[in-house]
Design an enzyme around this catalytic site. Structure first.
Site, PDB file in Angstrom:
ATOM      1  N   THR A  73       0.697  -1.165   0.316  1.00 48.28           N
ATOM      2  CA  THR A  73      -0.323   0.015   0.258  1.00 48.28           C
ATOM      3  C   THR A  73       0.550   1.679   0.029  1.00 48.28           C
ATOM      4  OG1 THR A  73      -1.679  -1.387   1.452  1.00 48.28           O
ATOM      5  CG2 THR A  73      -1.604   1.483   1.291  1.00 48.28           C
ATOM      6  N   ASN A 152      -5.894  -8.632  -8.906  1.00 51.19           N
ATOM      7  CA  ASN A 152      -5.784  -9.122  -7.522  1.00 51.19           C
ATOM      8  C   ASN A 152      -6.933 -10.371  -6.975  1.00 51.19           C
ATOM      9  OD1 ASN A 152      -6.054  -5.822  -7.376  1.00 51.19           O
ATOM     10  ND2 ASN A 152      -7.291  -6.888  -5.291  1.00 51.19           N
ATOM     11  N   CYS A 326      -9.550  -6.974   1.277  1.00 49.36           N
ATOM     12  CA  CYS A 326      -9.642  -5.155   1.724  1.00 49.36           C
ATOM     13  C   CYS A 326     -11.246  -5.139   1.535  1.00 49.36           C
ATOM     14  CB  CYS A 326      -8.602  -4.648   0.734  1.00 49.36           C
ATOM     15  SG  CYS A 326      -7.285  -5.270   0.632  1.00 49.36           S
TER      16      CYS A 326
HETATM   17  C1  LIG Z   1      -2.150  -6.459  -1.009  1.00 48.74           C
HETATM   18  C2  LIG Z   1      -2.020  -5.693  -2.605  1.00 48.74           C
HETATM   19  C3  LIG Z   1      -1.424  -4.531  -2.384  1.00 48.74           C
HETATM   20  C4  LIG Z   1      -1.295  -3.522  -0.633  1.00 48.74           C
HETATM   21  O1  LIG Z   1      -0.076  -5.108  -0.165  1.00 48.74           O
HETATM   22  P1  LIG Z   1      -0.627  -4.152   1.292  1.00 48.74           P
HETATM   23  O2  LIG Z   1       1.635  -5.394   1.760  1.00 48.74           O
HETATM   24  O3  LIG Z   1      -0.975  -5.421   1.535  1.00 48.74           O
HETATM   25  O4  LIG Z   1      -0.637  -2.852   1.383  1.00 48.74           O
HETATM   26  C5  LIG Z   1      -0.965  -3.616  -3.155  1.00 48.74           C
HETATM   27  N1  LIG Z   1      -2.528  -4.123  -5.097  1.00 48.74           N
HETATM   28  C6  LIG Z   1      -2.234  -5.737  -4.688  1.00 48.74           C
HETATM   29  C7  LIG Z   1      -2.836  -5.885  -6.212  1.00 48.74           C
HETATM   30  C8  LIG Z   1      -2.442  -6.028  -3.825  1.00 48.74           C
HETATM   31  O5  LIG Z   1      -2.609  -6.939  -4.071  1.00 48.74           O
END
Ligand SMILES: *Cc1c(COP(=O)(O)O)cnc(C)c1O
Length: 388
Positions: A73, A152, A326
């Site tokens: 993030t 994701n 999320c």
């Molecule tokens: C998990 C994820 C994030 C966020 O990463 P974190 O380390 O959990 O903050 C951002 N982009 C994608 C595509 C993700 O799968």
């Protein structure tokens, strides 16, 4: 207690034992501040730099082009904001896609509030960003493009090389969120021709709360926070040395095993997908059938409520997800599925299964056995309640 079946590897992965033991050793024994000028400091710094070299090499970058952050993030927010602000004198128009992770969309929303203008590119019904639509969206005042490598929720893999080429030819900076692609696909920033790329440790069997951003050497950048000299002032603050070293160890193992694991999970994923499609009617595969991550299957079970499916599977000992982790807390239909043209009802009937290192064939067979009768039951009770 019955052994649980974890099929939510895109939400997070367990830390590998080798990673955990290295992290413990560093936290307890090599606890020095890497900025300190004594042996303890030098030891900590050596661990940090080793991780930087491993991660840089894994994407074809130089160590000095890797900056550690608190996770994916922050990598996305820092990268997109730091580049946009540094380039603002050239223009204030930015381009992204409508199916990005909330951390990317959040960064763009914040930039809109600060007077930047953002174009959100549509996707096809399979979730692909079309290169022509990017070419058409570019204006004289466009400065930056950010498009994710793999999604994701639906696992769709974008034609990043082609998209980045269009941006580079117009002298734009190109950022990509490679967080979901990294666990499964070999990546090289010079082949992809991207200027900035985000990574996260906990999606590759490393610890949570650690990430990295690749920034091409010499690219203009405005740091978001000020303070110490750490990470060449791009990201000040004493580093999470144990976490960073754990990230490095996880990537060292990832690079060795990735190709073999991708082949193995693809076979199991196809078994799961085919098993569910053969035994359940009125199903829609969300995302591209071919250009998708080898561990992802996302299905809308029409006329069945995704939340009910999720709860039932959890009680059966199976962990999966509705859309992304999320947005799963919120009852809003997934913005990704709506962007593909799914109706809100179809979007709310979607379940994402993501496989990983510890997924076994028996587990897949078990899901294929328990899910179809439950969906039939759910559909018959929901149609009964409609008649009543
Ligand atoms: C998990 C994820 C994030 C966020 O990463 P974190 O380390 O959990 O903050 C951002 N982009 C994608 C595509 C993700 O799968």
């Amino acid at each position: 207690m019955k052994k649980r079946i974890y099929l939510d590897y895109s939400a997070t992965t367990p830390v590998l034992p080798e990673v955990a033991s290295l992290m413990e050793k560093i936290a307890v024994d090599h606890f020095g501040n890497p900025s300190s000028h004594h042996q303890e400091g030098r030891e900590a710094k050596a661990h940090r730099e080793k991780a930087r070299e491993i991660i840089a090499a894994s994407i074809g970058a130089l160590p000095e082009e890797i900056f550690f952050t608190s996770g994916g993030t922050e990598s996305n927010f820092l990268g997109i904001t730091g580049l946009s602000k540094a380039l603002a004198s050239k223009g204030r128009h930015l381009i992204t896609s409508s199916i990005e992770h909330s951390s990317v969309l959040g960064a763009f929303k914040a930039l809109e509030d600060q007077g930047f203008l953002v174009t959100y590119l549509p996707v096809t019904s399979l979730g692909m960003v079309e290169p022509e639509s990017l070419a058409q969206a570019i204006r004289d005042d466009t400065i930056l493009v950010s498009i994710m490598l793999a999604n994701n929720e639906i696992g769709t893999i974008q034609p990043i090389q082609e998209l980045a080429r269009i941006a580079t030819e117009r002298h734009l900076v190109f950022h990509t969120d490679a967080i979901q692609a990294y666990p499964h696909l070999p990546l090289d920033v010079n082949v992809l021709q991207v200027d900035a790329l985000s990574l996260s440790a906990h999606k590759v069997y490393g610890p949570k709360g650690v990430g990295a951003i690749y920034l091409r050497r010499g690219i203009p950048f405005s740091p978001m926070s000020k303070g110490g000299e750490q990470e060449r002032k791009i990201r000040p603050g004493t580093e999470n040395v144990a976490g960073i070293a754990g990230f490095g160890k996880a990537v060292e193992i990832l690079v060795k095993e990735r190709e073999r694991e991708a082949t193995r999970t693809r076979v199991l994923r196809d078994q799961l997908k085919n098993g569910l499609f053969e035994n359940i009617t009125q199903t829609i595969l969300n995302g591209d059938p071919d250009k998708r991550l080898p561990n992802n299957v996302n299905i809308s079970f029409r006329e069945a409520d995704g939340e009910s499916i999720l709860i039932h599977l959890d009680l059966e000992g199976i962990a999966c997800s509705m859309g992304s982790a999320c947005s799963a807390g919120a009852l809003e239909p997934s913005h990704v599925l709506l962007a593909l043209g799914r109706t809100p009802r179809e979007a709310k009937s979607a379940i994402r299964f993501t496989l990983g290192k510890y997924t076994k064939e028996e587990e897949i067979n078990h899901v294929v056995k328990v899910l179809p009768p439950f969906i039939r039951q759910l559909r018959s009770t929901s149609s009964m309640s409609r008649i009543a």
